[in-house]
Design an enzyme around this catalytic site. Structure first.
Site, short mmCIF file in Angstrom:
data_model
loop_
_atom_site.label_atom_id
_atom_site.label_comp_id
_atom_site.label_asym_id
_atom_site.label_seq_id
_atom_site.Cartn_x
_atom_site.Cartn_y
_atom_site.Cartn_z
N GLU A 52 -0.20 -1.90 -3.11
CA GLU A 52 -0.64 -1.93 -1.93
C GLU A 52 -1.48 -3.58 -1.88
O GLU A 52 -1.42 -4.29 -0.94
CB GLU A 52 -1.67 -0.90 -1.78
CG GLU A 52 -0.91 0.47 -1.32
CD GLU A 52 -1.82 1.55 -1.41
OE1 GLU A 52 -1.78 2.04 -0.39
OE2 GLU A 52 -2.57 1.55 -2.42
N ALA A 111 -5.23 2.13 -8.70
CA ALA A 111 -6.79 2.41 -8.50
C ALA A 111 -7.28 2.94 -10.01
O ALA A 111 -6.45 3.39 -10.77
CB ALA A 111 -6.83 3.81 -7.76
N GLU A 125 1.21 8.19 -5.75
CA GLU A 125 0.18 8.79 -5.57
C GLU A 125 0.38 10.37 -5.30
O GLU A 125 -0.41 11.21 -5.76
CB GLU A 125 -0.38 8.48 -4.26
CG GLU A 125 -1.30 6.96 -4.08
CD GLU A 125 -0.42 5.87 -4.05
OE1 GLU A 125 -0.84 4.68 -3.92
OE2 GLU A 125 0.71 5.98 -3.96
N GLY A 176 -2.45 1.08 -5.77
CA GLY A 176 -3.02 0.19 -5.28
C GLY A 176 -2.88 -1.08 -5.64
O GLY A 176 -2.84 -1.99 -4.93
#
Length: 281
Positions: free
Chosen positions: A134, A86, A154, A131
């Site tokens: 993911e 992210a 994270e 991310g």
């Protein structure tokens, strides 16, 4: 390599895939190559990237209309990063409400990728963290270059996975390994990711990685498109079911296949000892 020009009933084979601020979208025969193009930011998932992916996956949802391509290859610009994660600069200004909107939108993107009627291959070059990992796990297969690395880091930021990592990682590598990777935030190499089943194959470098992904799409393109789409739907549905419910879903899929023209063509060609030419219906 089998290309779109070799496919029957190819209505829209040269269709317009749209224009995006952070993505490059290129059709190469049967392959649609999608590149996240923010190399200076290691292709991080800024809000604009998420919105571009949302728009593109909406366009791709109609891929079965004439089968203009038979597979999507998703990669990142440059050799340093697939998607580093992210965009932490943007996230640093988020409150819980805006974070939820951001997370839900990216989750919707991953669900759209899973629902596409053609396979999606994540061609991971360099970092696939948070991310990025993911996003890769929402694809059907993950291929990696030797320099790739994976992780859900994270917790080092006081956060947790928000784009599907808590769900998809344990499905790919098992609950125990998923817990270890998420709790520690550890980064693992492509070789380790392959060993634990997160990655399907590892390639020496980025050119061979992309060629390997294209070759797999070309192999799939020789099969009945309705059957591949049917199989993908069934596998996704069965993943959440017990054995008996899963068998019911499988026989539903099996029955549906027998109602397609592709099935009639494929069975007849086998009996007649010739190569089938699938109409895609």
């Amino acid at each position: 390599m089998l290309g779109a020009e070799d496919l029957p009933n190819r209505k829209g084979a040269n269709m317009d895939w749209g224009t995006y601020k952070t993505l490059r979208v290129e059709q190469d025969g049967a392959v649609l190559l999608v590149t996240v193009d923010r190399p200076a930011a290691l292709n991080a998932l800024a809000g604009q990237v998420v919105e571009d992916l949302w728009e593109l996956t909406g366009v791709l949802a109609g891929l079965d209309e004439g089968w203009p391509v038979r597979g999507v290859v998703l990669t990142g610009a440059g050799e340093k990063s697939f998607v580093a994660g992210a965009d932490i600069v943007e996230m640093s200004a988020m409150d819980p409400d805006t974070a939820e909107v951001y997370g839900r939108r990216m989750q919707q993107v991953t669900l759209r990728l899973e629902a596409l009627p053609v396979p999606v291959i994540a061609a991971v070059n360099g970092f696939a963290l948070g991310g990025g990992c993911e996003l890769a796990m929402a694809c059907d297969f993950i291929y990696a270059s030797a320099n790739a690395s994976f992780g859900q880091p994270e917790v080092a930021l006081g956060l947790v996975p928000g784009f599907g990592g808590s769900v998809r990682l344990q499905r790919r590598v098992g609950i125990g390994m998923a817990r270890e990777l998420i709790y520690t935030g550890r980064r693992i190499t492509a070789a380790e990711a392959h060993r634990i089943g997160l990655v399907n194959a590892v390639f020496a470098d980025v050119p061979s990685l992309l060629e390997g992904a294209r070759a797999t799409v070309a192999e799939i393109a020789g099969k009945a498109p309705t059957a591949v789409a049917n199989a993908k739907r069934a596998l996704n549905a069965i993943a959440d079911l017990g054995v008996e419910d899963g068998l019911d879903e499988e026989v539903r899929s099996f029955r549906e296949a027998f109602g397609t023209e592709d099935s009639v063509v494929g069975r007849k060609a086998f009996v007649e000892k010739r190569a089938p030419v699938f109409p895609g219906r």
